[in-house]
Every structure is written in C-alpha cells, then in structure tokens.
Design an enzyme around this catalytic site. Structure first.
Site, PDB file in Angstrom:
ATOM      1  N   TRP A   1       0.869  -1.182   0.000  1.00 47.38           N
ATOM      2  CA  TRP A   1       0.000   0.000   0.000  1.00 47.38           C
ATOM      3  C   TRP A   1       0.910   1.238   0.000  1.00 47.38           C
ATOM      4  CZ3 TRP A   1      -2.075   2.729   4.786  1.00 47.38           C
ATOM      5  CH2 TRP A   1      -3.119   3.608   4.461  1.00 47.38           C
TER       6      TRP A   1
ATOM      7  N   ALA B   1      -6.295  -4.890   8.061  1.00 50.02           N
ATOM      8  CA  ALA B   1      -7.319  -3.900   7.700  1.00 50.02           C
ATOM      9  C   ALA B   1      -8.570  -4.529   7.096  1.00 50.02           C
ATOM     10  CB  ALA B   1      -6.735  -2.891   6.722  1.00 50.02           C
TER      11      ALA B   1
ATOM     12  N   LYS C   1     -13.314  -1.139   7.058  1.00 48.39           N
ATOM     13  CA  LYS C   1     -13.847  -1.984   5.976  1.00 48.39           C
ATOM     14  C   LYS C   1     -14.841  -3.009   6.529  1.00 48.39           C
ATOM     15  CE  LYS C   1     -10.019  -0.352   3.979  1.00 48.39           C
ATOM     16  NZ  LYS C   1      -9.767   0.449   2.818  1.00 48.39           N
TER      17      LYS C   1
HETATM   18  C1  LMR Z   1      -7.132   1.619  -0.417  1.00 48.01           C
HETATM   19  O1  LMR Z   1      -5.985   1.128  -0.451  1.00 48.01           O
HETATM   20  O2  LMR Z   1      -7.822   1.774  -1.435  1.00 48.01           O
HETATM   21  C2  LMR Z   1      -7.718   2.023   0.887  1.00 48.01           C
HETATM   22  O3  LMR Z   1      -6.939   1.555   1.941  1.00 48.01           O
HETATM   23  C3  LMR Z   1      -8.000   3.472   0.958  1.00 48.01           C
HETATM   24  C4  LMR Z   1      -6.781   4.298   1.231  1.00 48.01           C
HETATM   25  O4  LMR Z   1      -6.780   5.021   2.228  1.00 48.01           O
HETATM   26  O5  LMR Z   1      -5.829   4.259   0.450  1.00 48.01           O
END
Ligand code: LMR
Length: 394
Positions: free
Chosen positions: A127, A208, A241
């Site tokens: 991420w 998450a 979520k």
């Molecule tokens: C995502 O990766 O789409 C979610 O976790 C939203 C975000 O805050 O990036």
C-alpha cells in the site's frame, strides 16, 4: 516580501484518492469504479451496514454527553474489540485510533521514539501509504520483493530478512494483501515466525480487512500466531472496511508485549504519541462498534452481513475468472484487491477509452464489479492488455 508559504511547493493530490473525484465527474453511463478500496453492493453503492444503522439509532437515543474521553479513546470499544480479535488476551494492550492509518502511524511513532531511525522491512509492492508513513515518521524503509508473477516470492522474502539486524521491524499484511490479494500460505507464516524470532525482528502487522478474505477467525489467525510466536509486536487494526465505517475512521493499535507491565509501558508511549497527533480519536464510529459487539443480536447480524459481503466479492472474482481465462488468477486471490499485469499506459487507456478506473499500478478493487459490467470490462481489458503487456510485479 518573502513568506514562509513561498518555501512550499504545490503537492500533487494522492493518486488513489484523486480517482474518487475523477470517477464522480465522468458522465459516461457504463463507467466502472475499480479504484479506492471500498466494498460496493450490486448497485455500486457502499451501504451503511444494518447493525450500524441500528446502533446509530440507539446511540442517538441514549448518548447523554459528548465530553472528552482522553487519548486512549473509547475504553468500551477497545475492550470489546480486544475480546473479539484476541479473545481478551491480557498480554495485549489496545488503544483506539483514527482508522488503521492512525494505528500504523502510532506504532511507527512509538518505534521511532524507542529506536530513532529504525529500519523497517517492507515487501514490494505494498500500500503506497505504508512507505509514505514510514518516511514521515523518520524510519528507514528497507524494501524487499514480495511477489513473483502471481505468487509470493517467499525465497526472496526470506533471503532479505536473513540480512536484517536484530531489532529491525518487519511490516506485514495480516490478510487480503493490498495491492495483490496474495497472502502467505500457512507454512510460510510458520517459517517466517521462526525467522523473526530467531533474528529478533519485531513484527508490525497491518490487519485492515478481517472478515473479507477467508473468514473472520481465519483472517486474523496467522497474525495472532506470529505475534504469539515472537512474543512482542504491533497489530494495526482497521474497522473501516469490516464495519463499512470508512469516513468515521475507526481503528485500533494492539500492542503485544511479553508481560502486562511492558504492555502498559508501550501503551503509555502510544498515548503520548496520540496526544501530539490527534489528541483524542473521534468517538462516533467507535461507539457504534462497541454497541454492536456488546449486543448479541446486533453482533450476529453484523457477522451475517459481513459474510454476505465476502461471498459477493468471491462470487465476482469467480465470475471475472470464468469470463476471462487470462484473469483466472482472480479466483484464487483474497479480499478486495488484485493486481492486473498491465502497464500504467494501459490503465490510462482503460480510463479514457472505456471509463474503467483503477490505480496506476493495475490494482483493481474486485468489489467494484457488477455482474452486468463484467463483459464490458473483459472486452476492454483484453483490448488494452494486448496493446501494452507488463509483468504482474511491475
Ligand atoms: C485503499 O488502499 O484503497 C484504501 O486503503 C483506501 C486508502 O486510504 O488508500
């Protein structure tokens, strides 16, 4: 006249969050939003869960004060969540945070306080906000390769972590890996736990998406077992979520220490860090989660609706895989995300020519499909994928 402001450069909008606005402004009827990670129902809506609506009505009727709660947030929420996630294991301390991002930030601040400039090992891809948060907290990012074409590159992961120094941190995805939906196998978790323990590495696990992968208990089990094995570490938890409370920002940082006294010391440091960040977390969403978890009927209904959400995501994954054999890997992956093996240029073409939105990395949110939209998506995908192939690890 020079101004402090004149030292600042204009910053680009977050590329993922920018997709929300771009999609909203797109007038095309057949547009498909596979961008930001939110659950969607068959109408494309992200609904408020039934149990959340019921809890909101109860909160509205029964809440008598909105006075401050303190940097630890809602203690009833933390206690209920701790029981839900850890079975009320006393070696864990739990502090409420604004979302999972707040939990990650708090863990990183405590780490930076304990060990300034500490090295944090991060699998790639990850991420994007993981690395941004680490850098903002002054920690050193040590990247290693997490994926081969369509599976975990476990040998690369092990080889990298063999070179880590004692006391280094390892950032892991508890389940539903973001961006790939490709998680470690149980045997890999066990091997990893032994390595972390042997090399005295501290796990920081981002959980998450509990309940959106293989099942509620199954999704947390590897993370909890690894923390049990290592004896100490952090679990950054999001309720955004699995309770669909996104904008309410509901999360928690679990601190696992070898004994309750150490847990209390780390907890006090987390509270000090919270005070200088957000002072106290917002209460509304946490109060709703507490009401749901403390009420048998609401908790059962919440779990049932969460199961429906997970089944819908799995069903959509199967449907895309059935419609496009070259996307068969979607059926094996878990949670909201999968990574398509296409270039940023192909992603841009999907947006401009077909009204299909996704992250530039090729990450899709599988919950963004509807059954009716799948043929349009497959046709568009096959069109651009042949124009601009790439590897899945790109
Ligand atoms: C995502 O990766 O789409 C979610 O976790 C939203 C975000 O805050 O990036």
């Amino acid at each position: 006249m020079t101004s402090v402001f004149s030292q600042l450069k204009r910053q680009p909008a977050d590329p993922l969050l920018r997709l929300i606005t771009e999609f909203r402004q797109d007038p095309r009827a057949g547009k498909i939003d596979l961008g930001v990670g939110v659950y969607r129902d068959e109408t494309g809506n992200t609904p408020v869960m039934r149990a959340v609506k019921a809890a909101e009505r109860r909160l509205f009727e029964q809440q008598t004060s909105k006075a401050y709660l303190g940097p630890e947030g809602n203690l009833g929420f933390a206690a209920a969540l701790k029981t839900l996630v850890t079975g009320n294991d006393e070696r864990y301390a739990c502090v409420q945070t604004p979302g999972g991002t707040g939990a990650l930030r708090l863990a990183m601040e405590v780490i930076a306080h304990a060990k300034p400039g500490a090295a944090v090992w991060v699998g790639t891809p990850t991420w994007p906000n993981h690395t941004a948060l680490l850098t903002a907290t002054g920690l050193q990012v040590r990247p290693y390769r997490y994926l081969t074409q369509a599976s975990v590159d476990f040998p690369a992961m092990l080889a990298a972590l063999q070179t880590a120094a004692p006391g280094d941190i390892v950032l892991l995805h508890g389940c539903c890996h973001n961006p790939s939906g490709i998680d470690l196998a149980p045997a890999e978790w066990a091997t990893l736990a032994a390595l972390l323990q042997e090399r005295k590495l501290l796990p920081l696990i981002d959980l998450a998406y509990q309940g959106l992968g293989s099942g509620f208990a199954d999704d947390a089990r590897p993370a909890l077992q690894l923390l049990e094995h290592c004896g100490e570490g952090f679990l950054a938890y999001s309720c955004d979520k699995n309770f669909a409370l996104y904008r309410e920002r509901v999360g928690a940082l679990f601190i696992r220490a070898r004994d309750p006294d150490t847990a209390e010391t780390v907890f006090s440091n987390a509270l000090t860090a919270a005070r200088t960040n957000w002072s106290m977390p917002p209460d509304h969403g946490a109060a709703l989660v507490q009401i749901i978890l403390d009420d048998n009927a609401l908790r059962t209904d919440w779990q049932a609706e969460l199961n429906t959400m997970r089944n819908r995501i799995d069903g959509l994954r199967q449907a895309v895989a059935a419609a496009a054999p070259n996307l068969g890997f979607l059926a094996q992956q878990k949670g909201l995300f999968s990574l398509l093996p296409i270039s940023p240029d192909a992603v841009a073409q999907l947006k401009t020519r077909y009204g299909i939105y996704m992250a530039a990395s090729g990450r899709i949110n599988a919950a963004g499909f509807t059954l009716e939209a799948i043929p349009h998506f497959v046709e568009a995908y096959n069109d651009v994928a042949t124009l601009a192939p790439a590897t899945q690890t790109a």
